[in-house]
Motif scaffolding. Structure first.
Motif, short mmCIF file in Angstrom:
data_model
loop_
_atom_site.label_atom_id
_atom_site.label_comp_id
_atom_site.label_asym_id
_atom_site.label_seq_id
_atom_site.Cartn_x
_atom_site.Cartn_y
_atom_site.Cartn_z
N CYS A 146 0.86 -1.18 0.00
CA CYS A 146 0.00 0.00 0.00
C CYS A 146 0.90 1.23 0.00
CB CYS A 146 -0.86 0.06 1.26
SG CYS A 146 -1.91 -1.35 1.54
N LEU A 173 -3.36 0.56 -3.59
CA LEU A 173 -3.19 -0.81 -3.10
C LEU A 173 -2.74 -1.66 -4.27
CD1 LEU A 173 -5.42 0.59 -1.23
CD2 LEU A 173 -6.02 -1.72 -0.60
N GLN A 194 -6.93 3.28 6.44
CA GLN A 194 -6.68 2.62 7.71
C GLN A 194 -6.35 1.15 7.50
OE1 GLN A 194 -9.72 3.16 10.65
NE2 GLN A 194 -8.77 1.73 12.08
N TRP A 195 -5.29 0.68 8.16
CA TRP A 195 -4.91 -0.74 8.20
C TRP A 195 -5.04 -1.20 9.63
CZ3 TRP A 195 -3.98 -5.25 5.97
CH2 TRP A 195 -3.28 -6.22 6.67
N GLY A 243 -6.57 -9.27 8.93
CA GLY A 243 -6.21 -7.94 8.48
C GLY A 243 -7.42 -7.24 7.89
N LYS A 244 -7.42 -5.93 7.97
CA LYS A 244 -8.49 -5.11 7.39
C LYS A 244 -7.89 -3.83 6.84
CE LYS A 244 -12.06 -6.60 10.62
NZ LYS A 244 -13.00 -6.19 11.66
N VAL A 245 -8.42 -3.39 5.70
CA VAL A 245 -8.10 -2.09 5.13
C VAL A 245 -9.41 -1.38 4.86
CG1 VAL A 245 -7.29 -0.89 3.05
CG2 VAL A 245 -5.88 -2.65 4.07
#
Length: 171
Positions: free
Chosen positions: A39, A50, A77-78, A115-117
């Protein structure tokens, strides 16, 4: 010659000859099994990108990589859990695009493992790419470090061909 980096830094959307078959800017879970590689956030240019490994992606038989560029960046945001391994393939298990106030886009991605983006902006462009000079299949990560697999992955410096594209802008 087009570098992946050029698509990120360009001020303009670059339309491909073909529209995207599964549009991740409109269709939920279109990015299933794609792997997030990297990213970039550039506050100066007000954008984020991304970079995805697409050789494992469920809905994209063509292309080995993809780039999502968000312009007019509003948020990035990660969230993730530290992993024990040196390298980890973060595979998309959920992708949810949605419209936000003033016509912008928010894309929320969830990954295995943990994980989240979340990224939102005024406009987004998606490019399905053929990065040149990498093998047909993705690398194996166990027991290897980034320097050992880097040449097997698409990167910002990869020479590429834009196969298909989509935008939320006027295009």
């Amino acid at each position: 010659m087009t570098l992946v980096e050029d698509l990120f830094t360009s001020q303009h959307y670059r339309r491909a000859a073909e529209p995207i078959n599964w549009d991740p800017l409109k269709e939920q879970d279109a990015l299933d099994d794609a792997q997030l590689l990297d990213c970039r956030v550039c506050p100066t240019a007000n954008r984020a990108a991304l970079l995805f490994e697409m050789r494992s992606a469920l809905f994209y038989p063509m292309g080995n990589s993809a780039l999502l560029v968000v312009r007019g960046l509003r948020s990035f945001q990660w969230d993730g859990v530290p992993q024990q391994q040196k390298l980890m393939a973060f595979s998309v298990v959920s992708s949810r695009p949605s419209r936000i106030t003033d016509g912008g886009l928010r894309l929320e991605l969830e990954f295995f493992p943990d994980g989240k983006v979340s990224v939102s902006g005024d406009r987004a462009d998606f490019y399905l790419l053929e990065a040149h000079g990498i093998p047909e299949g993705p690398p194996g990560y166990p027991g290897r470090n980034l320097d050992q697999v880097r040449h097997e992955l698409p990167s910002w410096n990869s020479d590429c061909t834009v196969l298909q594209s989509a935008t939320t802008g006027a295009g």
